[in-house]
Scaffold this motif. Structure first.
Motif, PDB file in Angstrom:
ATOM      1  N   MET A   1       0.850  -1.185   0.000  1.00 11.10           N
ATOM      2  CA  MET A   1       0.000   0.000   0.000  1.00 11.10           C
ATOM      3  C   MET A   1       0.882   1.228   0.000  1.00 11.10           C
ATOM      4  O   MET A   1       1.755   1.369   0.837  1.00 11.10           O
ATOM      5  CB  MET A   1      -0.831  -0.057   1.270  1.00 11.10           C
ATOM      6  CG  MET A   1      -1.620   1.194   1.542  1.00 11.10           C
ATOM      7  SD  MET A   1      -2.827   1.424   0.285  1.00 11.10           S
ATOM      8  CE  MET A   1      -2.693   3.144   0.033  1.00 11.10           C
ATOM      9  N   ARG A 120       4.076 -14.402  -2.249  1.00 15.66           N
ATOM     10  CA  ARG A 120       2.877 -13.569  -2.132  1.00 15.66           C
ATOM     11  C   ARG A 120       1.633 -14.239  -2.705  1.00 15.66           C
ATOM     12  O   ARG A 120       0.536 -13.715  -2.635  1.00 15.66           O
ATOM     13  CB  ARG A 120       3.090 -12.274  -2.911  1.00 15.66           C
ATOM     14  CG  ARG A 120       4.132 -11.421  -2.294  1.00 15.66           C
ATOM     15  CD  ARG A 120       4.298 -10.167  -3.110  1.00 15.66           C
ATOM     16  NE  ARG A 120       4.660  -9.099  -2.212  1.00 15.66           N
ATOM     17  CZ  ARG A 120       4.061  -7.929  -2.185  1.00 15.66           C
ATOM     18  NH1 ARG A 120       3.084  -7.655  -2.978  1.00 15.66           N
ATOM     19  NH2 ARG A 120       4.450  -7.010  -1.338  1.00 15.66           N
ATOM     20  N   LYS A 249      10.753   4.405   4.862  1.00 13.57           N
ATOM     21  CA  LYS A 249      10.504   3.276   5.779  1.00 13.57           C
ATOM     22  C   LYS A 249      10.039   3.790   7.159  1.00 13.57           C
ATOM     23  O   LYS A 249       9.767   4.951   7.324  1.00 13.57           O
ATOM     24  CB  LYS A 249      11.718   2.341   5.892  1.00 13.57           C
ATOM     25  CG  LYS A 249      12.252   1.825   4.553  1.00 13.57           C
ATOM     26  CD  LYS A 249      11.254   1.066   3.737  1.00 13.57           C
ATOM     27  CE  LYS A 249      10.878  -0.287   4.293  1.00 13.57           C
ATOM     28  NZ  LYS A 249       9.964  -1.031   3.386  1.00 13.57           N
ATOM     29  N   ARG A 271      13.222  -1.935  12.144  1.00 17.66           N
ATOM     30  CA  ARG A 271      12.832  -2.983  11.201  1.00 17.66           C
ATOM     31  C   ARG A 271      13.735  -2.910   9.955  1.00 17.66           C
ATOM     32  O   ARG A 271      14.146  -3.913   9.402  1.00 17.66           O
ATOM     33  CB  ARG A 271      11.363  -2.758  10.816  1.00 17.66           C
ATOM     34  CG  ARG A 271      10.821  -3.733   9.821  1.00 17.66           C
ATOM     35  CD  ARG A 271       9.351  -3.388   9.525  1.00 17.66           C
ATOM     36  NE  ARG A 271       8.883  -4.073   8.347  1.00 17.66           N
ATOM     37  CZ  ARG A 271       8.385  -5.302   8.356  1.00 17.66           C
ATOM     38  NH1 ARG A 271       8.286  -5.971   9.484  1.00 17.66           N
ATOM     39  NH2 ARG A 271       7.964  -5.852   7.240  1.00 17.66           N
TER      40      ARG A 271
END
Ligand SMILES: O=P(O)(O)O[C@@H]1[C@@H](OP(=O)(O)O)[C@H](OP(=O)(O)O)[C@H](O)[C@H](OP(=O)(O)O)[C@H]1OP(=O)(O)O
Ligand SMILES: Nc1ncnc2c1ncn2[C@@H]1O[C@H](COP(=O)(O)OP(=O)(O)OP(=O)(O)O)[C@@H](O)[C@H]1O
Length: 423
Positions: A1, A120, A249, A271
């Motif tokens: 997204m 995916r 990010k 992360r």
């Protein structure tokens, strides 16, 4: 997204256009909304319809490209006008080379589908090749409808494409500001158009992207978005359009009470940094990046400069530069490894036409300019606030899910309170 966030800043000798800031860490639920009934009921018009090639201004409504109430459809013969601009994991993006006023200055964002066997592939986000399942698989799940039912028009979207566009419109835009988000408008595409486009761009796509995913043959819409690598009015005489794409990010360390003790490391290490180690281990990258999202979203100009310099040294898929719409730095459709002397010199050379400075200083000035633009826009401060709306972390999402469906939380029952740190 993702959404596109853009900011334009006039700085001394030229204008810098900041492009693409991804909303990483924002989505704690993968759910979307609904939009009432455009789409299939609308009659379709071809692009070469004489009525369509004039008077475009009145042809665009808020969500879908229409001409006098009729949907425009891109056909096989239109495919040649669209050229490869880049791609991420979920979409291929094409820029327009033709002369139709509705498309000049736009890009087309086409959804991909994972190939069988790729990780995916199981995601409900993508349809299957089985036509029978088409409408069922491309619609929202019952839970998603429930999640979004209170938001205007959104609990009953007929397809995920529509839902995703509405999600950007109704959720992201108010959060980040309409001046910073481009939800795009939907345009119908024929399957022949998609097939030919896919064939045309094949040789420009990174091979690992080709192996991972193809154009989603079940989509009959694509998203038309302004081309943020150029200025809307085109390139004015004697002016250059420099665009910088940054994927910042997640800019904060999570502190959710739902993070388990065994995962407590994520309260200390970003992360991004952990992913760098994983990517190195899996040989996706040859060296780890010095880039730190905490610097980029720190609000301190010095730290932003440090972050941008690190991105220049190791752009990976986090940093690209476009000159008049053409990529001049970074990886096309994928990542770019460490910036070698040769690449650095070539970039310094290209900058000759936009920055007047002695050899060796143009890149330095450019990075300073990007820092100024990022800092002055205030965009990343706003982005950080939005990212921080994720107070649960992914480990808490399951608890929020059971709240939404009004059922006792299975995760709490299975885990026991004692395993949740800080609870
Ligand atoms: O999970 P991350 O942080 O690795 O981010 C994914 C990105 O990987 P990165 O580490 O930036 O190379 C990944 O980027 P690439 O495809 O690797 O360029 C996508 O942006 C992915 O988003 P989506 O699932 O397609 O919407 C991103 O996934 P989501 O975070 O959106 O699930
Ligand atoms: N509106 C735009 N203007 C100019 N270039 C764009 C635009 N949208 C996308 N691009 C280019 O296309 C690339 C891929 O687009 P995008 O990031 O939307 O793909 P994605 O598959 O949704 O990403 P992700 O990997 O996050 O899922 C971008 O990195 C950018 O270079």
């Amino acid at each position: 997204m993702l959404s596109f966030v853009s900011a334009t800043l006039s700085l001394s000798s030229f204008e810098l256009h900041l492009l693409t800031v991804e909303l990483v860490g924002l989505l704690i639920f993968a759910g979307f909304l609904r939009f009432c009934g455009l789409g299939s009921k609308i009659e379709r018009r071809k692009l070469d319809d004489p009525a369509v090639s004039t008077g475009w201004a009145s042809a665009i409504n808020n969500q879908e490209l229409l001409f006098w109430g009729m949907a425009v459809v891109l056909e096989k013969k239109d495919a040649g006008d669209w050229v490869y601009r880049g791609e991420g994991a979920a979409n291929i993006v094409l820029s327009y080379n033709g002369s139709s006023p509705a498309f000049v200055g736009k890009v087309l964002r086409i959804q991909k589908a994972p190939r069988n066997g790729s990780p995916r592939c199981e995601s409900p986000r993508y349809g299957s090749d089985n036509e029978d399942n088409h409408s069922a698989e491309l619609a929202l799940t019952t839970d998603e409808c429930l999640l979004w039912k209170e938001i205007e028009d959104l609990g009953s979207a007929p397809s995920r494409e529509i839902a995703e566009q509405l999600y950007v419109q109704h959720i992201i835009t108010p959060l980040l500001g309409s001046e910073h988000v481009d939800a795009g408008i939907r345009v119908h595409v024929s399957s022949e158009f998609l097939e030919l486009v896919e064939k045309n761009v094949l040789c420009q796509r990174p091979s690992w992207r080709v192996d991972a995913a193809k154009v989603n043959p079940l989509c009959d819409y694509a998203l038309l978005i302004s081309d943020h690598s150029i200025f809307p009015q085109g390139n004015l005489k004697g002016k250059f359009s420099i665009s910088v794409e940054i994927k910042p990010k997640c800019g904060f360390l999570p502190d959710s009470r739902f993070i388990s003790e065994e995962n407590a490391i994520k309260k200390r290490i970003t992360r991004f940094k952990m992913h760098q180690s994983l990517k190195l281990h899996q040989r996706e990258i040859s060296d780890t990046s010095e880039y730190d999202p905490l610097d980029m979203l720190s609000g301190s100009k010095e730290r932003v400069h440090k972050a941008i310099t690190a991105l220049f040294c190791t752009p990976q898929n986090n940093f690209r530069v476009f000159l008049n719409g053409s990529l001049i730095f970074g990886g096309l459709g994928g990542g770019a490894d460490i910036t070698s002397c040769m690449i650095g010199n070539a970039f310094e050379d290209v900058l000759k036409c936009v920055i007047q400075a002695d050899d060796g200083l143009r890149t330095t000035n450019f990075l300073q300019l990007v820092t100024e633009a990022v800092s002055r826009s205030g965009l990343l401060d706003r982005l950080l606030e939005v990212q921080k709306l994720d107070i649960f972390d992914i480990e808490g999402a399951i608890h929020a899910y059971y709240d939404v469906v009004s059922q006792p939380c299975i995760a709490c029952r299975d885990l026991g309170e004692d395993k949740l740190s800080g609870r």
